[in-house]
Write a protein that holds these residues in place. Structure first.
Motif, PDB file in Angstrom:
ATOM      1  N   GLU A 263      45.315  27.374 -88.399  1.00 19.67           N
ATOM      2  CA  GLU A 263      44.289  26.338 -88.387  1.00 19.67           C
ATOM      3  C   GLU A 263      42.998  26.860 -88.995  1.00 19.67           C
ATOM      4  O   GLU A 263      42.041  27.156 -88.289  1.00 19.67           O
ATOM      5  CB  GLU A 263      44.035  25.857 -86.949  1.00 19.67           C
ATOM      6  CG  GLU A 263      45.099  24.928 -86.425  1.00 19.67           C
ATOM      7  CD  GLU A 263      45.045  23.563 -87.091  1.00 19.67           C
ATOM      8  OE1 GLU A 263      44.029  23.228 -87.708  1.00 19.67           O
ATOM      9  OE2 GLU A 263      46.034  22.833 -86.988  1.00 19.67           O
TER      10      GLU A 263
ATOM     11  N   GLN B 276      46.019  14.309 -70.309  1.00 16.37           N
ATOM     12  CA  GLN B 276      44.603  14.633 -70.420  1.00 16.37           C
ATOM     13  C   GLN B 276      43.816  14.421 -69.128  1.00 16.37           C
ATOM     14  O   GLN B 276      43.007  15.281 -68.766  1.00 16.37           O
ATOM     15  CB  GLN B 276      43.952  13.844 -71.563  1.00 16.37           C
ATOM     16  CG  GLN B 276      42.495  14.238 -71.780  1.00 16.37           C
ATOM     17  CD  GLN B 276      41.957  13.774 -73.119  1.00 16.37           C
ATOM     18  OE1 GLN B 276      42.710  13.384 -73.994  1.00 16.37           O
ATOM     19  NE2 GLN B 276      40.650  13.826 -73.286  1.00 16.37           N
TER      20      GLN B 276
ATOM     21  N   VAL C  95      48.232  17.032 -74.679  1.00 17.84           N
ATOM     22  CA  VAL C  95      46.892  16.521 -74.379  1.00 17.84           C
ATOM     23  C   VAL C  95      46.953  15.011 -74.204  1.00 17.84           C
ATOM     24  O   VAL C  95      46.346  14.445 -73.287  1.00 17.84           O
ATOM     25  CB  VAL C  95      45.904  16.899 -75.496  1.00 17.84           C
ATOM     26  CG1 VAL C  95      44.499  16.413 -75.150  1.00 17.84           C
ATOM     27  CG2 VAL C  95      45.894  18.411 -75.712  1.00 17.84           C
ATOM     28  N   ASP C  96      47.704  14.341 -75.073  1.00 17.56           N
ATOM     29  CA  ASP C  96      47.846  12.887 -74.964  1.00 17.56           C
ATOM     30  C   ASP C  96      48.498  12.491 -73.646  1.00 17.56           C
ATOM     31  O   ASP C  96      48.089  11.515 -73.005  1.00 17.56           O
ATOM     32  CB  ASP C  96      48.696  12.358 -76.124  1.00 17.56           C
ATOM     33  CG  ASP C  96      48.052  12.577 -77.477  1.00 17.56           C
ATOM     34  OD1 ASP C  96      46.812  12.675 -77.527  1.00 17.56           O
ATOM     35  OD2 ASP C  96      48.788  12.667 -78.474  1.00 17.56           O
TER      36      ASP C  96
ATOM     37  N   SER D  32      49.188  20.879 -90.278  1.00 12.95           N
ATOM     38  CA  SER D  32      47.797  21.204 -90.587  1.00 12.95           C
ATOM     39  C   SER D  32      47.624  21.997 -91.872  1.00 12.95           C
ATOM     40  O   SER D  32      46.740  21.707 -92.672  1.00 12.95           O
ATOM     41  CB  SER D  32      47.181  21.973 -89.422  1.00 12.95           C
ATOM     42  OG  SER D  32      47.934  23.142 -89.149  1.00 12.95           O
TER      43      SER D  32
ATOM     44  N   GLU E  90      39.170  20.169 -81.331  1.00 19.92           N
ATOM     45  CA  GLU E  90      38.541  18.852 -81.471  1.00 19.92           C
ATOM     46  C   GLU E  90      39.043  17.878 -80.418  1.00 19.92           C
ATOM     47  O   GLU E  90      38.297  17.054 -79.904  1.00 19.92           O
ATOM     48  CB  GLU E  90      38.795  18.297 -82.870  1.00 19.92           C
ATOM     49  CG  GLU E  90      37.938  18.938 -83.944  1.00 19.92           C
ATOM     50  CD  GLU E  90      37.993  18.172 -85.248  1.00 19.92           C
ATOM     51  OE1 GLU E  90      38.924  17.341 -85.422  1.00 19.92           O
ATOM     52  OE2 GLU E  90      37.113  18.387 -86.097  1.00 19.92           O
ATOM     53  N   ARG E  91      40.341  17.989 -80.092  1.00 18.46           N
ATOM     54  CA  ARG E  91      40.942  17.061 -79.130  1.00 18.46           C
ATOM     55  C   ARG E  91      40.460  17.327 -77.709  1.00 18.46           C
ATOM     56  O   ARG E  91      40.543  16.447 -76.847  1.00 18.46           O
ATOM     57  CB  ARG E  91      42.468  17.204 -79.167  1.00 18.46           C
ATOM     58  CG  ARG E  91      43.096  16.942 -80.515  1.00 18.46           C
ATOM     59  CD  ARG E  91      43.026  15.455 -80.859  1.00 18.46           C
ATOM     60  NE  ARG E  91      43.705  14.647 -79.878  1.00 18.46           N
ATOM     61  CZ  ARG E  91      45.022  14.449 -79.854  1.00 18.46           C
ATOM     62  NH1 ARG E  91      45.783  15.010 -80.794  1.00 18.46           N
ATOM     63  NH2 ARG E  91      45.569  13.689 -78.933  1.00 18.46           N
TER      64      ARG E  91
ATOM     65  N   HIS F 268      43.788  24.796 -82.811  1.00 15.75           N
ATOM     66  CA  HIS F 268      43.834  23.490 -83.460  1.00 15.75           C
ATOM     67  C   HIS F 268      43.642  22.333 -82.485  1.00 15.75           C
ATOM     68  O   HIS F 268      43.520  21.186 -82.894  1.00 15.75           O
ATOM     69  CB  HIS F 268      45.118  23.313 -84.282  1.00 15.75           C
ATOM     70  CG  HIS F 268      46.373  23.224 -83.488  1.00 15.75           C
ATOM     71  ND1 HIS F 268      47.291  24.239 -83.427  1.00 15.75           N
ATOM     72  CD2 HIS F 268      46.880  22.236 -82.724  1.00 15.75           C
ATOM     73  CE1 HIS F 268      48.310  23.879 -82.674  1.00 15.75           C
ATOM     74  NE2 HIS F 268      48.083  22.670 -82.233  1.00 15.75           N
ATOM     75  N   LEU F 269      43.592  22.610 -81.182  1.00 16.17           N
ATOM     76  CA  LEU F 269      43.328  21.566 -80.193  1.00 16.17           C
ATOM     77  C   LEU F 269      41.838  21.441 -79.866  1.00 16.17           C
ATOM     78  O   LEU F 269      41.459  20.627 -79.027  1.00 16.17           O
ATOM     79  CB  LEU F 269      44.105  21.849 -78.901  1.00 16.17           C
ATOM     80  CG  LEU F 269      45.631  21.817 -78.996  1.00 16.17           C
ATOM     81  CD1 LEU F 269      46.258  22.124 -77.647  1.00 16.17           C
ATOM     82  CD2 LEU F 269      46.116  20.467 -79.503  1.00 16.17           C
TER      83      LEU F 269
ATOM     84  N   ASP G 153      50.457  22.062 -77.853  1.00 22.05           N
ATOM     85  CA  ASP G 153      50.836  20.844 -78.562  1.00 22.05           C
ATOM     86  C   ASP G 153      49.896  19.696 -78.225  1.00 22.05           C
ATOM     87  O   ASP G 153      49.563  19.473 -77.055  1.00 22.05           O
ATOM     88  CB  ASP G 153      52.267  20.430 -78.193  1.00 22.05           C
ATOM     89  CG  ASP G 153      53.289  21.441 -78.662  1.00 22.05           C
ATOM     90  OD1 ASP G 153      53.141  21.920 -79.799  1.00 22.05           O
ATOM     91  OD2 ASP G 153      54.219  21.743 -77.901  1.00 22.05           O
ATOM     92  N   SER G 154      49.502  18.946 -79.252  1.00 25.92           N
ATOM     93  CA  SER G 154      48.610  17.807 -79.040  1.00 25.92           C
ATOM     94  C   SER G 154      49.264  16.728 -78.193  1.00 25.92           C
ATOM     95  O   SER G 154      48.585  15.998 -77.472  1.00 25.92           O
ATOM     96  CB  SER G 154      48.167  17.225 -80.378  1.00 25.92           C
ATOM     97  OG  SER G 154      49.288  16.810 -81.148  1.00 25.92           O
TER      98      SER G 154
END
Length: 348
Positions: A123, A197, A193-194, A39, A215-216, A212-213, A189-190
């Motif tokens: 971020e 979720q 989320v993937d 980022s 938006e996700r 930083h998560l 960690d993104s």
């Protein structure tokens, strides 16, 4: 509207001032490199593009694509490295390591690194932090025992489901243990989320996620976002204004938040931190921890990861201890932490 964290605004101001000073030494026709693909590196690229620089190349040891944000990506060993007039270091935490890699690959051009990056938020693009909600967590569980639970294979021998009393903190793939839900669920960690979720969206416990998560995770209830910085020497815990460091592992923010919430004692479980020693490739308690991902860590990478996590965890432990919190380790394996060991069975 609630008062927002100051760390994001301060980070943006400091980066803007730094980039302005750097730009004064450059011309728009120069070819610039940015070392990194995360980022902060991408943020530098976007800011330089807005200033009119259009010859920008990312340098990455790990990126598998030849393009990032429509800009070319090269390896540090690529011969095109020498053609760059200046390189911006995209690491806030370890710019010295990046500079050494460049020098080892023969680069002798101008190198720019943001000053004191470890005290900034990683971020600067987002500011979702609710300062009042974070303040409400301070000393919320004063005097209680907290269990900070990792996802190492050893928790199959020390199942958190059997713990009876205390405040339970866990994160990431702990959701695969369907009979256990922590009191606080953490995400940094993104990829998590993937992977999980739908389960995350169904949680009723508070979720503490790094900024930083944001938006996700739009629309996911019970979520409180906090900023991350690499600052490890904290004289006072104030996550909204100084951020909490990740230490390359979710264990660090859990220890810091337990301390912030008033823990008298912290018990660490499932923090194996021995990637290089495992005969099998089961790095987590569940063999299909990350579906569709063939995670293989070689011995050298494993040792490096162990050292980075050990450093981060011990920083967090020292912070907790300096504030009067007892920290013990009930992980039943040698995890390179050197903490006082406790017997899991005394807590069930």
């Amino acid at each position: 509207m609630s008062e927002q964290s100051t760390i994001f605004r301060e980070t943006q101001q400091r980066i803007a001032s730094w980039l302005h000073n750097c730009a004064d030494q450059l011309t728009l026709s120069m070819s610039l490199g940015i070392f990194g693909d995360h980022s902060f590196a991408r943020y530098i690229a976007s800011e330089l593009k807005q200033q009119g620089f259009n010859k920008i190349t990312f340098i990455s040891s790990n990126c598998s694509s030849s393009k990032l944000d429509d800009l070319p990506v090269i390896k540090p060993a690529d011969e095109q490295l020498a053609a760059l007039n200046a390189i911006f270091l995209g690491s806030m935490a370890l710019p010295q390591s990046q500079q050494k890699i460049l020098e080892d690959n023969g680069y002798n051009g101008a190198i720019f690194a943001v000053p004191d990056g470890q005290t900034m938020c990683t971020e600067p693009r987002f500011d979702p932090t609710d300062k009042h909600a974070l303040a409400a967590l301070k000393n919320k569980h004063k005097g209680e025992t907290f269990f900070v639970i990792g996802n190492g294979p050893s928790i199959n021998a020390t199942p958190p489901e059997q713990l009876k009393d205390g405040i339970f903190m866990a994160g990431n793939g702990i959701l695969l243990r369907t009979e256990f839900r922590p009191d606080y669920y953490f995400l940094i960690d993104s990829i998590c989320v993937d992977a999980w979720q739908p389960i995350i969206e169904s949680l009723t416990v508070p979720i503490l996620a790094v900024s930083h998560l944001a938006e996700r995770m739009q629309g996911i209830n019970n979520t409180l976002f906090y900023p991350v910085s690499y600052q490890t020497e904290l004289a006072d815990l104030n996550p909204a204004d100084t951020g909490f460091f990740s230490g390359n592992t979710i264990i660090c923010p859990m220890i810091l938040f337990a301390t912030y919430m008033g823990a008298k004692r912290i018990v660490i479980l499932g923090v194996d931190n021995n990637y290089s020693k495992l005969a099998t490739k089961n790095y987590h308690f569940h063999k299909d921890y990350y579906k569709n991902t063939d995670l293989v860590i070689d011995e050298s990478t494993g040792k490096n990861l162990e050292l980075r996590q050990q450093t981060g965890i011990l920083h967090a432990v020292r912070t907790a201890q300096s504030m009067g919190v007892e920290v013990v380790d009930a992980t039943p394996v040698d995890n390179n932490l050197g903490l006082v060991k406790a017997d899991y069975h005394q807590f069930i």
